[in-house]
Design a protein around this motif. Structure first.
Motif, PDB file in Angstrom:
ATOM      1  N   TYR A 181       4.492   1.443  -7.330  1.00  9.71           N
ATOM      2  CA  TYR A 181       5.911   0.973  -7.171  1.00  9.71           C
ATOM      3  C   TYR A 181       5.900  -0.471  -6.551  1.00  9.71           C
ATOM      4  O   TYR A 181       6.503  -1.555  -7.041  1.00  9.71           O
ATOM      5  CB  TYR A 181       6.801   1.622  -6.176  1.00  9.71           C
ATOM      6  CG  TYR A 181       7.921   1.033  -5.732  1.00  9.71           C
ATOM      7  CD1 TYR A 181       8.998   0.985  -6.535  1.00  9.71           C
ATOM      8  CD2 TYR A 181       8.097   0.526  -4.279  1.00  9.71           C
ATOM      9  CE1 TYR A 181      10.372   0.369  -6.268  1.00  9.71           C
ATOM     10  CE2 TYR A 181       9.345  -0.222  -4.038  1.00  9.71           C
ATOM     11  CZ  TYR A 181      10.382  -0.236  -4.887  1.00  9.71           C
ATOM     12  OH  TYR A 181      11.498  -0.864  -4.462  1.00  9.71           O
ATOM     13  N   VAL A 182       5.070  -0.677  -5.652  1.00 11.85           N
ATOM     14  CA  VAL A 182       4.660  -1.912  -4.609  1.00 11.85           C
ATOM     15  C   VAL A 182       4.300  -3.037  -5.712  1.00 11.85           C
ATOM     16  O   VAL A 182       4.538  -4.184  -5.875  1.00 11.85           O
ATOM     17  CB  VAL A 182       3.851  -1.780  -3.695  1.00 11.85           C
ATOM     18  CG1 VAL A 182       3.518  -3.241  -3.133  1.00 11.85           C
ATOM     19  CG2 VAL A 182       4.690  -1.034  -2.755  1.00 11.85           C
ATOM     20  N   TYR A 183       3.233  -2.512  -6.614  1.00  7.19           N
ATOM     21  CA  TYR A 183       2.363  -3.299  -7.637  1.00  7.19           C
ATOM     22  C   TYR A 183       3.526  -3.843  -8.681  1.00  7.19           C
ATOM     23  O   TYR A 183       3.328  -5.055  -8.914  1.00  7.19           O
ATOM     24  CB  TYR A 183       1.443  -2.336  -8.418  1.00  7.19           C
ATOM     25  CG  TYR A 183       0.773  -3.340  -9.588  1.00  7.19           C
ATOM     26  CD1 TYR A 183      -0.164  -4.271  -9.442  1.00  7.19           C
ATOM     27  CD2 TYR A 183       1.327  -2.787 -10.811  1.00  7.19           C
ATOM     28  CE1 TYR A 183      -0.652  -4.830 -10.571  1.00  7.19           C
ATOM     29  CE2 TYR A 183       0.667  -3.339 -12.179  1.00  7.19           C
ATOM     30  CZ  TYR A 183      -0.082  -4.478 -11.878  1.00  7.19           C
ATOM     31  OH  TYR A 183      -1.029  -5.076 -12.830  1.00  7.19           O
ATOM     32  N   LYS A 184       4.438  -2.797  -9.074  1.00  6.69           N
ATOM     33  CA  LYS A 184       5.383  -3.393 -10.198  1.00  6.69           C
ATOM     34  C   LYS A 184       6.278  -4.210  -9.391  1.00  6.69           C
ATOM     35  O   LYS A 184       6.806  -5.169 -10.265  1.00  6.69           O
ATOM     36  CB  LYS A 184       6.075  -1.969 -10.534  1.00  6.69           C
ATOM     37  CG  LYS A 184       6.917  -2.274 -11.627  1.00  6.69           C
ATOM     38  CD  LYS A 184       6.386  -2.571 -13.008  1.00  6.69           C
ATOM     39  CE  LYS A 184       7.458  -2.750 -14.148  1.00  6.69           C
ATOM     40  NZ  LYS A 184       6.770  -2.965 -15.287  1.00  6.69           N
ATOM     41  N   LYS A 185       6.675  -4.001  -8.246  1.00  9.83           N
ATOM     42  CA  LYS A 185       7.660  -4.985  -7.517  1.00  9.83           C
ATOM     43  C   LYS A 185       6.946  -6.366  -7.286  1.00  9.83           C
ATOM     44  O   LYS A 185       7.991  -7.470  -7.419  1.00  9.83           O
ATOM     45  CB  LYS A 185       7.930  -4.282  -6.297  1.00  9.83           C
ATOM     46  CG  LYS A 185       9.067  -4.963  -5.533  1.00  9.83           C
ATOM     47  CD  LYS A 185       9.714  -4.183  -4.208  1.00  9.83           C
ATOM     48  CE  LYS A 185      10.765  -4.792  -3.856  1.00  9.83           C
ATOM     49  NZ  LYS A 185      11.219  -4.123  -2.513  1.00  9.83           N
ATOM     50  N   PHE A 186       5.821  -6.371  -6.836  1.00  5.96           N
ATOM     51  CA  PHE A 186       5.352  -7.830  -6.549  1.00  5.96           C
ATOM     52  C   PHE A 186       4.412  -8.570  -7.676  1.00  5.96           C
ATOM     53  O   PHE A 186       4.088  -9.756  -7.667  1.00  5.96           O
ATOM     54  CB  PHE A 186       4.563  -7.824  -5.161  1.00  5.96           C
ATOM     55  CG  PHE A 186       5.532  -7.298  -4.017  1.00  5.96           C
ATOM     56  CD1 PHE A 186       6.507  -8.445  -3.591  1.00  5.96           C
ATOM     57  CD2 PHE A 186       5.811  -5.908  -3.584  1.00  5.96           C
ATOM     58  CE1 PHE A 186       7.365  -8.282  -2.301  1.00  5.96           C
ATOM     59  CE2 PHE A 186       6.107  -5.770  -2.544  1.00  5.96           C
ATOM     60  CZ  PHE A 186       7.207  -6.746  -1.924  1.00  5.96           C
ATOM     61  N   SER A 187       3.831  -7.931  -8.646  1.00 10.42           N
ATOM     62  CA  SER A 187       3.157  -8.391  -9.465  1.00 10.42           C
ATOM     63  C   SER A 187       3.863  -9.034 -10.386  1.00 10.42           C
ATOM     64  O   SER A 187       4.797  -8.571 -11.308  1.00 10.42           O
ATOM     65  CB  SER A 187       2.217  -7.207 -10.113  1.00 10.42           C
ATOM     66  OG  SER A 187       1.465  -7.816 -11.265  1.00 10.42           O
ATOM     67  N   LYS A 188       3.102 -10.029 -11.037  1.00  7.84           N
ATOM     68  CA  LYS A 188       3.794 -10.987 -12.062  1.00  7.84           C
ATOM     69  C   LYS A 188       3.200 -10.214 -13.678  1.00  7.84           C
ATOM     70  O   LYS A 188       3.845 -10.626 -14.589  1.00  7.84           O
ATOM     71  CB  LYS A 188       3.468 -12.340 -12.175  1.00  7.84           C
ATOM     72  CG  LYS A 188       3.858 -13.212 -10.862  1.00  7.84           C
ATOM     73  CD  LYS A 188       3.268 -14.559 -10.776  1.00  7.84           C
ATOM     74  CE  LYS A 188       3.820 -15.107  -9.606  1.00  7.84           C
ATOM     75  NZ  LYS A 188       3.424 -16.662  -9.475  1.00  7.84           N
ATOM     76  N   GLU A 189       2.166  -9.369 -13.587  1.00  5.53           N
ATOM     77  CA  GLU A 189       1.829  -8.830 -14.831  1.00  5.53           C
ATOM     78  C   GLU A 189       2.794  -7.753 -15.180  1.00  5.53           C
ATOM     79  O   GLU A 189       3.322  -6.982 -14.289  1.00  5.53           O
ATOM     80  CB  GLU A 189       0.672  -8.230 -14.606  1.00  5.53           C
ATOM     81  CG  GLU A 189      -0.458  -9.117 -14.248  1.00  5.53           C
ATOM     82  CD  GLU A 189      -2.111  -8.645 -14.165  1.00  5.53           C
ATOM     83  OE1 GLU A 189      -2.116  -7.198 -14.745  1.00  5.53           O
ATOM     84  OE2 GLU A 189      -2.674  -9.071 -13.580  1.00  5.53           O
ATOM     85  N   ASN A 190       2.931  -7.586 -16.492  1.00  6.42           N
ATOM     86  CA  ASN A 190       4.011  -6.591 -17.119  1.00  6.42           C
ATOM     87  C   ASN A 190       3.480  -5.040 -17.420  1.00  6.42           C
ATOM     88  O   ASN A 190       4.047  -4.150 -17.821  1.00  6.42           O
ATOM     89  CB  ASN A 190       4.646  -6.952 -18.399  1.00  6.42           C
ATOM     90  CG  ASN A 190       6.098  -7.301 -18.034  1.00  6.42           C
ATOM     91  OD1 ASN A 190       6.580  -6.814 -17.000  1.00  6.42           O
ATOM     92  ND2 ASN A 190       6.716  -7.760 -18.949  1.00  6.42           N
TER      93      ASN A 190
END
Length: 358
Positions: free
Chosen positions: A141-150
């Motif tokens: 969840y945190v990765y998805k929220k802050f990462s620019k990668e899709n």
């Protein structure tokens, strides 16, 4: 799910005794809730057991109608409810992919129904339904929220636990003053022992994450004799006789033994064993002709794949009975010390730990 094939749901169905305990859904939404009451716990030995008040009523239902019959009807109701729920939302969202997680989706017969129903093109079940799965979900969840990668890389194994070197293992064996020897080819020696009807504790590489033994912390046996299921239960596992054992099978040969297109590496779906192969691997074929397989890839777990390949060369069968390295009521072993304790507390013949044989 293991007991259900032994039962007849008609006796329970006629009385509708389980309907009270099941929520109802219509058009993907809940229409009848169930008041489960307040959860209570009691302590037995060193464990806390949590139950809702309905557990006492369910116990009476089981006494009146038989555990196997109640299991058969409960399994049917679960499959019927979830299939209708999933069908609705997949159609509404026009989805081609489905991902599921949580304890309900450890029900391998439910997963088999979802796959065979062809509801979606791709079905993915997260293999660790326990609390550790929540931790991974939080990280994602945190990765998805802050990462620019899709994109999020799909996992192809769950060997995320601790690993022990040969030096660490040998020092513990020496401390215990145990008789052991180092093997030049542990997979070949273990395969020969398995072909000779030995039960083996297999402790190799990183420990698996999740509830299934996947060739890191496993107990292994020959699947070719029907009585081997009972032998391993009496000598090692001490668990309920209706519970089936799982086959680990070389990925290259799965199509010869199984009716499945799902590459299950985690023992998370059931599938039917081909009728001509059921007598070849009876110790891992359930009473209804299904099994809960683990497909082994050489690229993902080379040592375990080599063990299966050596067993195939000795016996002509690329399949092993694989169950978790523990006895009923105990957690799966993690460290060499755990493995040694379990080895001497059971009827195991050999402990193959790293490159050493005890």
């Amino acid at each position: 799910m293991g007991l259900a094939p032994y039962g007849d749901r008609k006796a329970v169905l006629d009385k509708k005794v389980l309907v009270h305990y099941l929520p109802s859904y219509q058009n993907g939404e809940i229409t009848k809730r169930v008041d489960f009451g307040n959860v209570k716990y009691f302590k037995e030995f060193d464990a806390f057991h949590w139950h809702f008040p309905d557990a006492i009523k369910i116990k009476k239902v089981v006494q009146d109608y038989g555990a196997e019959n109640v299991a058969a009807e409960a399994q049917h109701l679960l499959e019927e409810s979830l299939l209708n729920f999933i069908r609705y939302w997949v159609k509404k969202e026009n989805a081609r992919n489905l991902a599921t997680s949580g304890g309900v989706f450890l029900n391998v017969k439910l997963n088999q129904k979802i796959i065979e129903d062809n509801i979606v093109e791709n079905y993915y079940i997260f293999p660790n339904a326990g609390d550790a799965g929540l931790a991974l979900g939080a990280a994602l969840y945190v990765y998805k929220k802050f990462s620019k990668e899709n994109t999020i890389q799909k996992i192809d194994h769950v060997y995320w636990g601790p690993e022990y070197s040969n030096n660490e293992i040998e020092s513990i064996l020496k401390e215990r003053n145990l008789r052991y020897r180092k093997s030049d080819n542990i997979s070949q020696e273990a395969a020969k022992a398995l072909a000779d009807q030995k039960i083996i504790g297999w402790f190799q590489g990183k420990m698996e994450s999740g509830p299934r033994a996947l060739g890191g912390r496993s107990i292994l046996f020959d699947p070719r004799k029907p009585e081997n299921k009972d032998i391993i239960n009496m000598r090692v596992k001490f668990r309920e006789p209706f519970r089936p054992f799982c086959p680990s099978i070389m990925e290259e040969y799965a199509h010869e033994y199984l009716f499945t297109s799902y590459k299950d590496r985690y023992m998370i779906t059931a599938c039917s064993v081909k009728s001509e192969k059921r007598n070849t691997i009876p110790a891992v074929t359930h009473v209804d002709g299904t099994c809960r397989p683990q497909l082994i890839s050489r690229q993902i777990n080379r040592r375990f794949w080599e063990l299966l390949d050596n067993f195939r060369q000795y016996t002509g069968v690329p399949v092993l009975l694989n169950t978790s390295f523990n006895i009923k009521g105990d957690p799966i072993v993690c460290s060499p010390r755990d493995a040694i304790k379990c080895f001497f507390d059971t009827g195991l013949d050999l402990l193959c730990i790293g490159d050493f044989i005890v």
